[in-house]
Design a protein around this motif. Structure first.
Motif, PDB file in Angstrom:
ATOM      1  N   TYR A 134     -26.369   2.486  14.953  1.00 55.99           N
ATOM      2  CA  TYR A 134     -25.462   3.344  15.715  1.00 55.99           C
ATOM      3  C   TYR A 134     -24.123   2.650  15.951  1.00 55.99           C
ATOM      4  N   HIS A 135     -24.182   1.378  16.322  1.00 57.99           N
ATOM      5  CA  HIS A 135     -22.967   0.598  16.523  1.00 57.99           C
ATOM      6  C   HIS A 135     -22.198   0.429  15.213  1.00 57.99           C
ATOM      7  N   LEU A 136     -22.929   0.170  14.138  1.00 54.71           N
ATOM      8  CA  LEU A 136     -22.274  -0.018  12.841  1.00 54.71           C
ATOM      9  C   LEU A 136     -21.571   1.253  12.384  1.00 54.71           C
ATOM     10  N   LEU A 137     -22.228   2.396  12.561  1.00 60.13           N
ATOM     11  CA  LEU A 137     -21.632   3.666  12.159  1.00 60.13           C
ATOM     12  C   LEU A 137     -20.358   3.947  12.952  1.00 60.13           C
ATOM     13  N   CYS A 138     -20.404   3.725  14.254  1.00 59.92           N
ATOM     14  CA  CYS A 138     -19.217   3.961  15.080  1.00 59.92           C
ATOM     15  C   CYS A 138     -18.111   2.969  14.752  1.00 59.92           C
ATOM     16  N   TRP A 139     -18.476   1.724  14.461  1.00 57.01           N
ATOM     17  CA  TRP A 139     -17.465   0.738  14.074  1.00 57.01           C
ATOM     18  C   TRP A 139     -16.790   1.122  12.762  1.00 57.01           C
ATOM     19  N   LEU A 140     -17.565   1.603  11.795  1.00 54.08           N
ATOM     20  CA  LEU A 140     -16.975   2.021  10.522  1.00 54.08           C
ATOM     21  C   LEU A 140     -16.020   3.188  10.718  1.00 54.08           C
ATOM     22  N   MET A 141     -16.392   4.123  11.576  1.00 59.85           N
ATOM     23  CA  MET A 141     -15.507   5.255  11.842  1.00 59.85           C
ATOM     24  C   MET A 141     -14.219   4.800  12.517  1.00 59.85           C
ATOM     25  N   ALA A 142     -14.329   3.893  13.486  1.00 62.29           N
ATOM     26  CA  ALA A 142     -13.137   3.401  14.179  1.00 62.29           C
ATOM     27  C   ALA A 142     -12.257   2.576  13.250  1.00 62.29           C
ATOM     28  N   ALA A 143     -12.873   1.673  12.483  1.00 59.04           N
ATOM     29  CA  ALA A 143     -12.096   0.828  11.575  1.00 59.04           C
ATOM     30  C   ALA A 143     -11.422   1.654  10.482  1.00 59.04           C
ATOM     31  N   THR A 144     -12.141   2.635   9.942  1.00 61.97           N
ATOM     32  CA  THR A 144     -11.555   3.503   8.918  1.00 61.97           C
ATOM     33  C   THR A 144     -10.378   4.280   9.484  1.00 61.97           C
ATOM     34  N   GLY A 145     -10.527   4.767  10.721  1.00 65.62           N
ATOM     35  CA  GLY A 145      -9.433   5.504  11.346  1.00 65.62           C
ATOM     36  C   GLY A 145      -8.198   4.653  11.551  1.00 65.62           C
ATOM     37  N   VAL A 146      -8.383   3.411  11.974  1.00 62.85           N
ATOM     38  CA  VAL A 146      -7.243   2.516  12.189  1.00 62.85           C
ATOM     39  C   VAL A 146      -6.542   2.196  10.866  1.00 62.85           C
ATOM     40  N   ILE A 165       0.851  -1.197   0.000  1.00 64.64           N
ATOM     41  CA  ILE A 165       0.000   0.000   0.000  1.00 64.64           C
ATOM     42  C   ILE A 165       0.883   1.243   0.000  1.00 64.64           C
ATOM     43  N   ASP A 166       0.738   2.060  -1.008  1.00 59.09           N
ATOM     44  CA  ASP A 166       1.479   3.323  -1.067  1.00 59.09           C
ATOM     45  C   ASP A 166       0.883   4.331  -0.095  1.00 59.09           C
ATOM     46  N   ARG A 167       1.704   5.279   0.298  1.00 56.08           N
ATOM     47  CA  ARG A 167       1.277   6.274   1.283  1.00 56.08           C
ATOM     48  C   ARG A 167       0.296   7.267   0.677  1.00 56.08           C
ATOM     49  N   VAL A 168      -0.731   7.607   1.467  1.00 54.75           N
ATOM     50  CA  VAL A 168      -1.707   8.636   1.108  1.00 54.75           C
ATOM     51  C   VAL A 168      -1.556   9.763   2.122  1.00 54.75           C
ATOM     52  N   LYS A 169      -1.265  10.962   1.662  1.00 52.38           N
ATOM     53  CA  LYS A 169      -0.907  12.071   2.552  1.00 52.38           C
ATOM     54  C   LYS A 169      -2.052  12.456   3.497  1.00 52.38           C
ATOM     55  N   TRP A 170      -3.285  12.500   2.970  1.00 51.05           N
ATOM     56  CA  TRP A 170      -4.393  13.008   3.778  1.00 51.05           C
ATOM     57  C   TRP A 170      -5.029  11.953   4.679  1.00 51.05           C
ATOM     58  N   ALA A 171      -4.540  10.730   4.636  1.00 50.75           N
ATOM     59  CA  ALA A 171      -5.187   9.641   5.382  1.00 50.75           C
ATOM     60  C   ALA A 171      -5.123   9.865   6.895  1.00 50.75           C
ATOM     61  N   PHE A 172      -4.002  10.408   7.380  1.00 45.34           N
ATOM     62  CA  PHE A 172      -3.880  10.574   8.831  1.00 45.34           C
ATOM     63  C   PHE A 172      -4.833  11.645   9.354  1.00 45.34           C
ATOM     64  N   THR A 173      -5.176  12.614   8.509  1.00 47.44           N
ATOM     65  CA  THR A 173      -6.178  13.603   8.911  1.00 47.44           C
ATOM     66  C   THR A 173      -7.526  12.944   9.134  1.00 47.44           C
ATOM     67  N   VAL A 174      -7.870  11.973   8.292  1.00 47.01           N
ATOM     68  CA  VAL A 174      -9.116  11.219   8.469  1.00 47.01           C
ATOM     69  C   VAL A 174      -9.104  10.488   9.807  1.00 47.01           C
ATOM     70  N   THR A 175      -7.951   9.908  10.154  1.00 46.87           N
ATOM     71  CA  THR A 175      -7.834   9.208  11.443  1.00 46.87           C
ATOM     72  C   THR A 175      -8.128  10.132  12.606  1.00 46.87           C
ATOM     73  N   ASN A 206     -11.863  11.314  12.693  1.00 50.16           N
ATOM     74  CA  ASN A 206     -12.719  10.229  13.190  1.00 50.16           C
ATOM     75  C   ASN A 206     -12.544  10.026  14.693  1.00 50.16           C
ATOM     76  N   GLY A 207     -11.303  10.129  15.149  1.00 49.44           N
ATOM     77  CA  GLY A 207     -11.058   9.968  16.580  1.00 49.44           C
ATOM     78  C   GLY A 207     -11.731  11.049  17.399  1.00 49.44           C
ATOM     79  N   MET A 208     -11.657  12.304  16.942  1.00 47.39           N
ATOM     80  CA  MET A 208     -12.308  13.392  17.672  1.00 47.39           C
ATOM     81  C   MET A 208     -13.825  13.236  17.665  1.00 47.39           C
ATOM     82  N   VAL A 209     -14.384  12.778  16.561  1.00 47.15           N
ATOM     83  CA  VAL A 209     -15.831  12.578  16.489  1.00 47.15           C
ATOM     84  C   VAL A 209     -16.266  11.469  17.450  1.00 47.15           C
TER      85      VAL A 209
END
Length: 351
Positions: free
Chosen positions: A243-255, A113-123, A126-129
């Motif tokens: 609600y659980h699914l939405l939060c899981w998607l946010m957490a998994a996407t952030g990781v 997987i090549d690096r994506v510059k903006w990916a860490f901002t998504v993390t 999502n964490g703050m949300v």
């Protein structure tokens, strides 16, 4: 009659003992006070079928005291370890080898997987949300004091573990793209300024407060994403699957975005998830299963933090229900919903 008496003694458990025991055509009458009481009870039920008296043992009331002073102690414990983490990051930063002399370690995820510059901002977004969602949910929880001190204790312990792991093993930067702040070489005043800068910016890169390297093993972002999701799911109604699914998607996407941004090694993320989830499940198994909580022979009670657990949970004699109410007294009454338990607790209760 001796024979009849002998045969009666050989059949004391016959299902028709209240009317007599059949012994070869004869009937052995049983004159027992218990049998007579049983007859009267059956007759009474025939006349009053709508009223059944059920005796409830005393002393079985549910006790869930708030004990806010324990919650404040847990909060200070978490705050102390968060500050200690920022100090440790400043210390470890001075030991990180230069990327020109110590290139990044090989990582299988980075190979594909090549690096994506903006990916860490998504993390971090999502964490703050997720943290905001959990704080809101905790404020409206009826037993917010108990839930809060559990969250603060686990968060503080996880960051204390992180201080230990990042200090004993300092890994090189995971990518050549990383720009680390210059080293201070013993300038204590400048180090203190960096600590305060980290605290003021919550240790986030998007706030510009985190320009140091070395805090790789293990990932603090993964800790917060995983811990907030687990608490959100545990202390919300099981019917809120969306609600659980939405939060899981946010957490998994952030990781995943942590790895896509090449900000941590894969082992940093895996270790962070494993330690966070295991500690959460161990604590809640000990808290929810009374047989484990009260048994000195349980292996879960051999943890070093078991005395702290006993101090925090001594007066919590029942599983915390998913009951919500307004944080102030004037709005309407609380709304109660069943809570979703993890499989270990459910299996013990079903047995």
């Amino acid at each position: 009659m001796a024979t009849v008496d002998h045969q009666c003694e050989r059949h004391p458990t016959d299902g028709h003992a209240h009317s007599g025991v059949s012994t070869g055509g004869r009937v052995c009458p049983v004159h027992s006070p218990k049998a007579e009481e049983s007859k009267r009870a059956h007759k009474g039920l025939g006349r009053h079928r709508d009223y059944i008296k059920i005796s409830v043992p005393e002393g079985k009331t549910i006790r869930l005291p708030m004990e806010w002073w324990k919650t404040f102690l847990a909060f200070f414990y978490a705050a102390f370890n968060l500050v200690l983490t920022t100090v440790m990051i400043t210390v470890v930063h001075e030991r990180v080898p230069a990327k020109e002399t110590s290139p990044p370690l090989p990582d299988k995820f980075f190979d594909y997987i090549d690096r994506v510059k903006w990916a860490f901002t998504v993390t971090e977004v999502n964490g703050m949300v997720l943290v905001g969602i959990w704080c809101t949910q905790m404020v409206f929880h009826r037993y917010r004091s108990i839930v809060g001190r559990r969250f603060f204790f686990l968060m503080g312990t996880l960051y204390m573990y992180r201080c230990v792991t990042m200090y004993i093993t300092t890994l090189p930067v995971p990518g050549m793209h990383m720009t680390c702040a210059p080293k201070l070489y013993g300038d204590s005043q400048a180090k203190l300024q960096r600590v305060l800068q980290l605290i003021s910016g919550a240790g986030l890169s998007i706030t510009g407060s985190h320009m140091m390297c070395g805090d790789f093993l293990y990932s603090g972002h993964t800790v917060m994403l995983t811990l907030t999701y687990l608490f959100i799911k545990e202390y919300s109604p099981r019917s809120f699957w969306w609600y659980h699914l939405l939060c899981w998607l946010m957490a998994a996407t952030g990781v995943v975005c942590i790895l896509v941004a090449h900000e941590h090694y894969s082992v940093d993320v895996v270790v962070a998830y494993f330690i966070t989830s295991r500690l959460f499940y161990w604590y809640h198994t000990m808290a929810n299963v009374q047989a484990v909580k009260c048994s000195p022979s349980s292996y879960l009670t051999h943890t070093w933090w078991n005395p702290i657990f006993n101090f925090l949970e001594r007066n919590v004699q029942n599983q915390v229900p998913c009951s919500f109410c307004w944080p102030v007294t004037w709005p309407p009454a609380c709304l109660k919903n069943p809570c979703k338990n993890y499989s270990m607790v459910q299996s013990v209760r079903e047995e």
